[in-house]
Design an enzyme around this catalytic site. Structure first.
Site, PDB file in Angstrom:
ATOM      1  N   HIS A 197       1.000  -1.264  -0.008  1.00  0.00           N
ATOM      2  CA  HIS A 197       0.064  -0.060  -0.033  1.00  0.00           C
ATOM      3  C   HIS A 197       0.832   1.265   0.025  1.00  0.00           C
ATOM      4  CE1 HIS A 197      -2.685   3.127   1.418  1.00  0.00           C
ATOM      5  NE2 HIS A 197      -1.830   3.194   2.545  1.00  0.00           N
ATOM      6  N   ASP A 211       6.945  23.154 -25.067  1.00  0.00           N
ATOM      7  CA  ASP A 211       7.164  21.692 -24.673  1.00  0.00           C
ATOM      8  C   ASP A 211       8.232  21.545 -23.374  1.00  0.00           C
ATOM      9  OD1 ASP A 211       6.734  18.862 -24.361  1.00  0.00           O
ATOM     10  OD2 ASP A 211       6.110  18.701 -26.246  1.00  0.00           O
ATOM     11  N   TRP A 224       7.360  -0.512   4.247  1.00  0.00           N
ATOM     12  CA  TRP A 224       7.739  -0.017   3.003  1.00  0.00           C
ATOM     13  C   TRP A 224       9.374   0.704   3.061  1.00  0.00           C
ATOM     14  CZ3 TRP A 224       9.224   5.311   1.807  1.00  0.00           C
ATOM     15  CH2 TRP A 224       8.927   6.340   3.243  1.00  0.00           C
ATOM     16  N   SER A 251      13.290   6.401 -13.396  1.00  0.00           N
ATOM     17  CA  SER A 251      12.306   7.236 -13.824  1.00  0.00           C
ATOM     18  C   SER A 251      12.177   8.722 -13.213  1.00  0.00           C
ATOM     19  CB  SER A 251      11.186   6.515 -13.590  1.00  0.00           C
ATOM     20  OG  SER A 251       9.934   7.258 -13.961  1.00  0.00           O
ATOM     21  N   SER A 252      12.104   8.469 -12.044  1.00  0.00           N
ATOM     22  CA  SER A 252      12.190   9.980 -11.350  1.00  0.00           C
ATOM     23  C   SER A 252      13.392  10.877 -11.404  1.00  0.00           C
ATOM     24  CB  SER A 252      12.228   9.766  -9.629  1.00  0.00           C
ATOM     25  OG  SER A 252      10.995   8.797  -9.442  1.00  0.00           O
ATOM     26  N   HIS A 277      13.531  10.943   4.754  1.00  0.00           N
ATOM     27  CA  HIS A 277      12.976  12.259   4.982  1.00  0.00           C
ATOM     28  C   HIS A 277      12.581  13.195   3.941  1.00  0.00           C
ATOM     29  CE1 HIS A 277      11.202  15.170   7.601  1.00  0.00           C
ATOM     30  NE2 HIS A 277      11.912  16.080   7.008  1.00  0.00           N
ATOM     31  N   GLU A 324      12.379  12.468   1.035  1.00  0.00           N
ATOM     32  CA  GLU A 324      11.319  11.791   0.224  1.00  0.00           C
ATOM     33  C   GLU A 324       9.833  12.315   0.456  1.00  0.00           C
ATOM     34  OE1 GLU A 324      11.127  10.073  -2.758  1.00  0.00           O
ATOM     35  OE2 GLU A 324       8.851   9.484  -2.399  1.00  0.00           O
ATOM     36  N   TYR A 335       9.294  15.074   1.762  1.00  0.00           N
ATOM     37  CA  TYR A 335       8.947  16.543   1.172  1.00  0.00           C
ATOM     38  C   TYR A 335       8.827  16.512  -0.259  1.00  0.00           C
ATOM     39  CZ  TYR A 335       9.450  18.204   5.464  1.00  0.00           C
ATOM     40  OH  TYR A 335       8.828  18.393   7.033  1.00  0.00           O
ATOM     41  N   SER A 357      -0.578  27.067  -3.308  1.00  0.00           N
ATOM     42  CA  SER A 357      -0.141  28.709  -3.634  1.00  0.00           C
ATOM     43  C   SER A 357      -0.463  29.100  -4.795  1.00  0.00           C
ATOM     44  CB  SER A 357       1.186  28.671  -3.375  1.00  0.00           C
ATOM     45  OG  SER A 357       1.865  28.309  -2.246  1.00  0.00           O
ATOM     46  N   HIS A 416      15.365  11.793  13.038  1.00  0.00           N
ATOM     47  CA  HIS A 416      14.103  11.919  13.777  1.00  0.00           C
ATOM     48  C   HIS A 416      13.167  10.547  13.798  1.00  0.00           C
ATOM     49  CE1 HIS A 416      12.107  14.470  10.542  1.00  0.00           C
ATOM     50  NE2 HIS A 416      11.891  13.147  10.385  1.00  0.00           N
ATOM     51  N   HIS A 417      13.650   9.876  12.719  1.00  0.00           N
ATOM     52  CA  HIS A 417      12.923   8.432  12.415  1.00  0.00           C
ATOM     53  C   HIS A 417      13.614   7.298  13.339  1.00  0.00           C
ATOM     54  CE1 HIS A 417      10.440  10.055   9.284  1.00  0.00           C
ATOM     55  NE2 HIS A 417      11.286  10.732   9.005  1.00  0.00           N
ATOM     56  N   THR A 469       7.849  26.163   7.717  1.00  0.00           N
ATOM     57  CA  THR A 469       6.489  25.534   7.414  1.00  0.00           C
ATOM     58  C   THR A 469       5.341  26.562   8.053  1.00  0.00           C
ATOM     59  OG1 THR A 469       7.436  23.381   7.780  1.00  0.00           O
ATOM     60  CG2 THR A 469       5.166  23.669   7.427  1.00  0.00           C
ATOM     61  N   LYS A 514       4.589  29.590   5.733  1.00  0.00           N
ATOM     62  CA  LYS A 514       3.785  29.119   4.548  1.00  0.00           C
ATOM     63  C   LYS A 514       2.243  29.096   4.974  1.00  0.00           C
ATOM     64  CE  LYS A 514       6.666  26.697   1.390  1.00  0.00           C
ATOM     65  NZ  LYS A 514       6.188  27.098   0.234  1.00  0.00           N
ATOM     66  N   ARG A 552       1.760   0.099  15.111  1.00  0.00           N
ATOM     67  CA  ARG A 552       1.477   0.032  13.616  1.00  0.00           C
ATOM     68  C   ARG A 552       1.836  -1.420  13.502  1.00  0.00           C
ATOM     69  NH1 ARG A 552       6.106   3.598  10.995  1.00  0.00           N
ATOM     70  NH2 ARG A 552       4.966   3.258   9.167  1.00  0.00           N
TER      71      ARG A 552
HETATM   72  C1  HEM Z   1       6.550  20.135  10.744  1.00  0.00           C
HETATM   73  C2  HEM Z   1       6.831  19.096   9.920  1.00  0.00           C
HETATM   74  C3  HEM Z   1       7.240  17.554  10.410  1.00  0.00           C
HETATM   75  C4  HEM Z   1       7.501  17.223  11.657  1.00  0.00           C
HETATM   76  C5  HEM Z   1       8.197  18.042  12.382  1.00  0.00           C
HETATM   77  C6  HEM Z   1       7.489  15.907  11.384  1.00  0.00           C
HETATM   78  C7  HEM Z   1       8.195  14.772  12.148  1.00  0.00           C
HETATM   79  C8  HEM Z   1       8.225  13.472  12.179  1.00  0.00           C
HETATM   80  C9  HEM Z   1       8.763  12.427  12.966  1.00  0.00           C
HETATM   81  C10 HEM Z   1       9.460  13.130  14.051  1.00  0.00           C
HETATM   82  C11 HEM Z   1       8.598  11.225  12.533  1.00  0.00           C
HETATM   83  C12 HEM Z   1       9.147   9.805  13.323  1.00  0.00           C
HETATM   84  C13 HEM Z   1       8.003   9.301  13.955  1.00  0.00           C
HETATM   85  C14 HEM Z   1       8.652   8.023  14.589  1.00  0.00           C
HETATM   86  O1  HEM Z   1       8.929   7.034  13.633  1.00  0.00           O
HETATM   87  O2  HEM Z   1       8.341   7.918  15.831  1.00  0.00           O
HETATM   88  C15 HEM Z   1       7.690  11.347  11.408  1.00  0.00           C
HETATM   89  C16 HEM Z   1       7.410  10.331  10.627  1.00  0.00           C
HETATM   90  C17 HEM Z   1       6.739  10.597   9.368  1.00  0.00           C
HETATM   91  N1  HEM Z   1       6.443  11.880   8.782  1.00  0.00           N
HETATM   92 FE1  HEM Z   1       6.598  13.470   9.593  1.00  0.00          FE
HETATM   93  N2  HEM Z   1       6.998  15.562  10.216  1.00  0.00           N
HETATM   94  C18 HEM Z   1       6.718  16.632   9.589  1.00  0.00           C
HETATM   95  C19 HEM Z   1       6.070  16.641   8.320  1.00  0.00           C
HETATM   96  C20 HEM Z   1       6.010  15.694   7.550  1.00  0.00           C
HETATM   97  C21 HEM Z   1       5.298  15.669   6.177  1.00  0.00           C
HETATM   98  C22 HEM Z   1       5.026  16.993   5.588  1.00  0.00           C
HETATM   99  C23 HEM Z   1       5.141  14.442   5.552  1.00  0.00           C
HETATM  100  C24 HEM Z   1       4.707  13.957   4.302  1.00  0.00           C
HETATM  101  C25 HEM Z   1       4.177  14.717   3.310  1.00  0.00           C
HETATM  102  C26 HEM Z   1       5.590  13.677   6.873  1.00  0.00           C
HETATM  103  C27 HEM Z   1       5.541  12.153   6.617  1.00  0.00           C
HETATM  104  C28 HEM Z   1       6.010  11.235   7.382  1.00  0.00           C
HETATM  105  C29 HEM Z   1       5.956   9.834   7.334  1.00  0.00           C
HETATM  106  C30 HEM Z   1       5.409   8.978   6.153  1.00  0.00           C
HETATM  107  C31 HEM Z   1       6.186   9.481   8.424  1.00  0.00           C
HETATM  108  C32 HEM Z   1       6.659   7.751   8.740  1.00  0.00           C
HETATM  109  C33 HEM Z   1       7.683   7.197   8.292  1.00  0.00           C
HETATM  110  C34 HEM Z   1       7.752   5.593   8.799  1.00  0.00           C
HETATM  111  O3  HEM Z   1       8.075   5.457   9.653  1.00  0.00           O
HETATM  112  O4  HEM Z   1       7.039   4.884   7.970  1.00  0.00           O
HETATM  113  N3  HEM Z   1       6.002  14.079   7.982  1.00  0.00           N
HETATM  114  N4  HEM Z   1       7.495  12.829  11.148  1.00  0.00           N
HETATM  115 CU   LIG Z   2      11.091  12.674   8.639  1.00  0.00          CU
END
Ligand code: HEM
Ligand SMILES: [Cu+2]
Lengths: 537, 176
Positions: free
Chosen positions: A80, A109, A145, A172-173, A256, A258, A260, A271, A305-306, A331, A334, A453
């Site tokens: 997924h 183009d 994933w 591709s990307s 990370h 990614e 963004y 915008s 932070h992950h 952020t 914005k 999860r």
């Molecule tokens: C203020 C902005 C953001 C902060 C401070 C933030 C912070 C974090 C942190 C600390 C985690 C890790 C949590 C953990 O594993 O315990 C996380 C996970 C994640 N964040 Fe954010 N995040 C922000 C914005 C975003 C945005 C804009 C996206 C995507 C469009 C995003 C997508 C994700 C995803 C996909 C994960 C999970 C990854 C995984 O473990 O599978 N985050 N974020």
């Molecule tokens: Cu992150």
């Protein structure tokens, strides 16, 4: 889109029109055709990934094992995510880029049309290869994933195919990104200076650089997985002196930025839409550009932070905590600017605007939960629970996905010359906006209460909110059929309402594309435009 | 700008960007040694090295610290692996010996390698392991039980804040 289909039906071929017949879609190098292909492909994958999500939510509707095996359940969460990220969200924004960037900067183009065709077909090949793993011995990848070793190395016959599909998607990307950068750098109309480019173009320029910087790193990491499994290396294998935590560092160096890659073009489309319906210039154009660049830069220095719970030294925890919190500043700029753009505007609430306003509100919520998890000591509780699932779904579904739908409603009258059914579209909006919250909001509670999860079964104490969440999921999923209906109805003629060249009141002040006829001709800006709109500045 | 000019510029852009892709691939590969170097300099991941066997410290009888011994085996490694004691109290500077017993529970000869890890990571540099079966591969006949030994010292320079250190050893089946 329908320019195309109309010509198909009436067969009124003129000199520079598209190739006749089906072959056109295979060999096309026209940016509008390729944009259409990307968007339709993304839409199809949105439903493939969505079906997987509904399998997950069906299994989680009640505690206990109901429909699928734990192994298949884990394959579903893994696939997924991969399908949605690489097959739906990213291609949808590439589709918008193909359609809009040349029109927005006054170019005929994309810079490299043949490479453009190739990036699309490589994407299809990559996703097909990924999907084929579902039918292999041992099942599709099921380790998440993020493909963490050592777990992912237990994948059966599917492992090399999953890894090669990542390579294809990466190539591709990268090709797409090179094309976008070359187009923006070399093909702008003479008066279109960098600081006059629409924000959608700016955000894509920065996103393209992100892609070029991170895709090779991801490809490298998965290649090392491959050699660990088949060629006796020990990059990530403790038995041979390697370190599985190293994989996590490399992965998140990609991972990370990614996220963004998925959110920056979202910012760009928002915008673009908000000023049109607020009937005001975008507030703080240059601060928007700098904030985007700042977010992109910061995204490279916060990856761990992950990984707060892997056992980093305290200095590392503190550094990644503060660096992550810094992201909230650009952020916040914005969010402030979008709000200020709406402030005292003469707003109307057509579907694209409704989706954009929901984006501003709900993305902010996702940002706040992000900030909560950025606090290292607190993240020890949230990590790997449903709280983080709620976090990233708020930043991806009511943000990126909502904005993709906003963009589709916003631009489709221009592309096809037909108006979509506003009433139905608003109904689609309210259904989606309400159900998405029923779906994801309770996941915050589940996570705080400790539900992990990526599990197919759970303790009974989590039953109620899981049921609510699953109900929301099914309403949300089926509401999207309405979206498909509206889009296809629009392509086939829409409401029959007259669509003006600018489509939306005074839109011609906001961008070059609105100075073109509706539907846009197959070839546009063969000679660069003399004037460019100045409303933004 | 003529079409030819444009083509030239596009080519230049593509070349520059491909170079960037290439740099990032190199960067990904370089991350492996960089990571090891960083860990070595900062000592953060608890890896320990073989120390020379003629280390000689004055024993600090004033201080007592607790040394814990934990053992584990990798996935699919069918060895029974235990330390004789789970924890002992020691003075910094004294020579410490710990015995481990390892039984091969399979019906085949096994080649296995143990890997050590010290927690907390930053204390790793103060634990001097002078002899360890984890420095080389071990062979175990089918059903065989072996007694293996680790010899080590705790450097008296160990900062005051460390009162309890853990030596973890994990055996991995490396039979080809
Ligand atoms: C203020 C902005 C953001 C902060 C401070 C933030 C912070 C974090 C942190 C600390 C985690 C890790 C949590 C953990 O594993 O315990 C996380 C996970 C994640 N964040 Fe954010 N995040 C922000 C914005 C975003 C945005 C804009 C996206 C995507 C469009 C995003 C997508 C994700 C995803 C996909 C994960 C999970 C990854 C995984 O473990 O599978 N985050 N974020
Ligand atoms: Cu992150």
């Amino acid at each position: 889109m329908s320019a195309v289909i109309a010509e198909h039906e009436h067969d009124d071929h003129h000199d520079h029109g598209p190739e006749k017949g089906f072959l056109r879609w295979i060999i096309t190098t026209n940016h509008k055709d390729i944009g259409t292909l990307y968007l339709l492909f993304a839409l199809a994958m949105f439903f493939v990934g969505g079906t997987m999500a509904l399998i997950i939510r069906a299994e989680l509707f009640e505690p206990g094992m109901q429909f699928v095996s734990p192994q298949f359940f884990n394959s579903m969460t893994t696939m997924h995510a991969l399908v949605m990220v690489f097959g739906a969200v990213m291609p949808a924004f590439v589709g918008f880029a193909n359609w809009q960037i040349p029109m927005m900067i006054g170019a005929p183009d994309m810079a490299l049309p043949r490479m453009n065709n190739m990036s699309f077909w490589l994407l299809v090949a990559g996703i097909l290869m990924l999907a084929s793993t579902l039918f292999m011995e041992g099942g599709a990848p099921a380790g998440g994933w993020t493909l963490y070793p050592p777990l992912v190395l237990q994948t059966g016959a599917a492992l090399p195919f999953a890894i090669f599909s990542v390579h294809l998607l990466g190539i591709s990307s990268i090709m797409g990104a090179i094309n976008i950068i070359a187009t923006i750098f070399n093909m702008r109309a003479p008066k279109m200076t960098l600081m006059k480019m629409p924000l959608f173009v700016w955000t894509w320029l920065i996103t393209a650089f992100l892609l070029i910087a991170i895709m090779p790193v991801f490809a490298g990491a998965v290649t090392m997985l491959l050699t660990d499994r088949f060629f006796d290396t020990s990059f990530f294998d403790a038995a041979g002196g390697g370190d599985p935590v190293l994989y996590q560092h490399i992965f998140w160096f990609f991972g990370h930025p990614e996220v963004y890659v998925m959110i920056l073009p979202t910012f760009g489309v928002a915008s673009t839409i908000i000023p049109v319906f607020a009937r005001k210039p975008l507030f703080g154009y240059s601060s928007m550009v700098y904030a985007t660049a700042a977010i992109a830069f910061l995204s490279f220095i916060v990856w761990a932070h992950h990984m707060f719970t892997v056992g980093m030294p305290i200095a590392g925890e503190l550094y990644f905590m503060y660096a992550t919190m810094l992201i909230a500043i650009p952020t916040g700029v914005k969010i402030f600017n979008w709000t200020a753009t709406m402030w005292q505007g003469s707003m109307t609430f057509e579907a694209p605007m409704l989706f954009s306003i929901a984006f501003v509100v709900l993305f902010t919520l996702g940002g706040f939960t992000g900030l909560m998890m950025a606090l290292a000591p607190i993240d020890f509780q949230y990590h790997d629970t449903y709280f983080i699932v709620a976090h990233f779904h708020y930043t991806l579904v009511p943000a990126s996905v909502f904005i993709i739908m906003a963009g589709a409603y916003f631009w489709i009258p221009k592309w096809t010359g037909n108006m979509y059914d506003e009433k139905l579209a608003r109904f689609h909006f309210w259904l989606s906006a309400i159900s998405v919250n029923i779906l994801f909001f309770p996941q915050h509670f589940l996570g705080l209460a400790g539900m992990p999860r990526r599990i197919p079964d759970y303790a009974v104490q989590f039953a109620d909110w899981n049921m609510v969440s699953s109900i929301g999921a099914f309403i949300f999923g089926f509401s999207q059929l309405l979206f498909v209906y509206i889009i296809f109805k629009t392509i086939r003629g829409g409401t029959g309402e007259e669509v003006t060249d600018e489509v939306w009141e005074d839109a011609h002040k906001h961008g070059l594309e609105w100075t073109l006829p509706s539907p846009v001709p197959y070839h546009t800006f063969s000679t660069p435009p003399e004037k460019i709109p100045t409303e933004h500045f | 700008m003529s079409i030819d000019d444009l083509e030239q510029r596009n080519k230049k852009t593509v070349r520059a960007l491909l170079f960037l892709v290439f740099v990032m691939i190199l960067f990904a590969v370089a991350l492996i040694p960089l990571y090891d170097i960083l860990c070595e300099i900062t000592g953060i991941n608890g890896k320990s090295k073989k120390s020379s066997s003629d280390l000689n410290y004055t024993v600090d009888l004033e201080r007592t610290i607790t040394l814990e011994f934990i053992t584990s085996t990798g996935a699919g490694t069918h060895l029974q692996f235990k330390a004789d004691r789970s924890a002992i109290k020691v003075h910094p500077g004294e020579v410490i010996k710990m015995n481990y017993s390892v039984t091969n529970n399979t019906k085949k000869r096994m080649l296995a390698r143990a890997r050590s890890s010290i927690t907390p990571g930053p204390a790793a540099e103060y634990i001097k392991i002078t002899e360890c079966f984890c420095f080389e591969n071990q062979t175990f006949e089918a059903g065989e039980t072996k007694q293996l030994e680790v010899k080590m010292l705790v450097d008296p320079a160990l900062p005051e804040r460390y009162k309890r250190l853990t030596l973890g050893l994990t055996f991995y089946d490396t039979t080809k």
